[in-house]
Design an enzyme around this catalytic site. Structure first.
Site, PDB file in Angstrom:
ATOM      1  N   GLY A   1       0.807  -1.209   0.000  1.00  0.00           N
ATOM      2  CA  GLY A   1       0.000   0.000   0.000  1.00  0.00           C
ATOM      3  C   GLY A   1       0.842   1.261   0.000  1.00  0.00           C
ATOM      4  O   GLY A   1       1.834   1.370  -0.728  1.00  0.00           O
ATOM      5  N   CYS A   2       0.465   2.218   0.846  1.00  0.00           N
ATOM      6  CA  CYS A   2       1.145   3.516   0.880  1.00  0.00           C
ATOM      7  C   CYS A   2       2.603   3.413   1.292  1.00  0.00           C
ATOM      8  O   CYS A   2       3.400   4.324   1.011  1.00  0.00           O
ATOM      9  CB  CYS A   2       0.401   4.462   1.819  1.00  0.00           C
ATOM     10  N   ALA A   3       2.998   2.352   1.972  1.00  0.00           N
ATOM     11  CA  ALA A   3       4.391   2.165   2.374  1.00  0.00           C
ATOM     12  C   ALA A   3       5.247   1.599   1.255  1.00  0.00           C
ATOM     13  O   ALA A   3       6.466   1.492   1.399  1.00  0.00           O
ATOM     14  CB  ALA A   3       4.466   1.249   3.597  1.00  0.00           C
ATOM     15  N   GLY A   4       4.640   1.246   0.135  1.00  0.00           N
ATOM     16  CA  GLY A   4       5.347   0.528  -0.911  1.00  0.00           C
ATOM     17  C   GLY A   4       6.497   1.275  -1.546  1.00  0.00           C
ATOM     18  O   GLY A   4       7.518   0.679  -1.906  1.00  0.00           O
TER      19      GLY A   4
END
Length: 372
Positions: A163-166
């Site tokens: 997700g956004c941490a990718g």
């Protein structure tokens, strides 16, 4: 065969003197490129459409009336024009768009990054592809293999579910691969079409909030160990908080992905982010006081404010985070790399740390040192 260099001393054997391994060749960031799809959606147009789609929610909740203005977003870019999202779409339609538009964005942003680094796709030894907003098997790095001109022996590392941490974790993975193969060229690409998760069949507050936040975009980075380039990857790490699986993610059903997003992410970030990041930095031999600029995934306007409070930054310190959010919305994984691009153009401080939070619930960090 991969050669992994270790900076630790080799123990003495049968009275022989200890042998110190050569220092690890750190990964240099050679280039960074960004790209967005063709369709620009002004926020006021999306707001008008959603007031019609979610009329019942707006009628029942006064707090939702100003949600689109409160995001701080002026416009976003999406894989399809607004009208497409206002028609029923299922897995086949969403997957077809993911493969078509996602593949086009991959090629566009990868070509830009390679050109900026002064190399060709045929010189890429490994490609790390990060995406959580669609499913394709083979993954998009294989789908575009011929178009890109990759070699048959390229090492492929597709990564899903961050997700956004990718964007941050993908950079860390690519850096480790580069460090394990000094002289090799490693390409990291992240493509997210989060707009494909918009659901007409789920008229709830989570769907409304996601329709106000998410846009589509792509970013690519070229790394090479032993060369400084723009910056050097000093270290990376993650922190996963126990019992937080329900904070963020996807639900999956026959229609497609559905957004899971609890409303108190800003409160969670304010209370928990700094201790987690401090722990990651400590494992690198650093502290938060050593960081000249935190480069943070914005999430939303309230999340940016919460991060500033957590790190005890001056209000408005995360200016590029607010600027990227205003111009592109939350693109998930690529967003923090759009922000890094602006920080690089402004002038990287001696040390900067990328920070993103994503499903898990996880914080991911990468520390960069300016190349001299």
């Amino acid at each position: 065969m991969l050669q992994i260099l270790d900076t630790r001393s080799t123990p003495a054997i049968h009275g022989s003197p200890a042998v110190t391994a050569p220092p690890r060749a750190r990964a240099g960031l050679m280039s960074l490129a960004t790209a967005v799809p063709a369709h620009r959606l002004p926020q006021q147009d999306v707001a008008a459409a959603m007031h019609h789609v979610f009329a019942d929610i707006f009628a029942r909740s006064e707090t939702m009336a100003g949600i689109f203005a409160a995001t701080g977003i002026r416009q976003r870019y999406t894989a399809r024009p607004l009208d497409w999202y206002l028609e029923p779409q299922g897995w086949p339609e969403r997957s077809a768009v993911y493969t078509e538009v996602g593949g086009d964005l991959f090629v566009e942003v990868a070509d830009r990054a390679l050109e900026a680094a002064g190399c060709t796709a045929g010189e890429v030894d490994a490609v790390v592809f990060v995406s959580s907003s669609g499913i394709a098997t083979p993954s998009l790095d294989a789908v575009v293999h011929h178009r890109m001109g990759f070699r048959p022996d390229i090492e492929r590392v597709p990564v899903f579910g961050l997700g956004c941490a990718g964007g941050v974790t993908g950079l860390a993975v690519a850096a480790r691969i580069a460090e394990a193969q000094p002289g090799a060229t490693v390409l990291m690409v992240t493509v997210e079409l989060s707009s494909l998760a918009f659901r007409l069949d789920r008229p709830d507050k989570t769907s409304l909030i996601s329709s106000a936040l998410f846009g589509d975009g792509a970013a690519a980075i070229v790394l090479r160990a032993g060369e400084q380039g723009i910056a050097v990857i000093e270290g990376a790490g993650e922190h996963l908080w126990p019992d937080t699986l329900g904070i963020m993610g996807w639900s999956i059903d026959p229609v497609g992905f559905g957004v899971i997003l609890v409303p108190d992410v800003p409160t969670f970030a304010r209370a928990n982010l700094r201790p987690a990041v401090a722990g990651i930095l400590a494992r690198m031999g650093l502290s938060t006081a050593d960081i000249g600029r935190f480069v943070c995934h914005p999430g939303g306007a309230k999340v940016i404010t919460a991060i500033e409070h957590s790190f005890e930054l001056e209000q408005g310190a995360l200016d590029h985070e607010r600027g990227v959010l205003a111009d592109y919305g939350n693109m998930s994984a690529p967003t923090v790399l759009f922000i890094l691009d602006r920080v690089l153009h402004e002038g990287l401080p001696d040390r900067a740390t990328l920070v993103s939070m994503g499903p898990g619930f996880t914080a991911s960090c990468v520390s960069l040192a300016r190349a001299w």
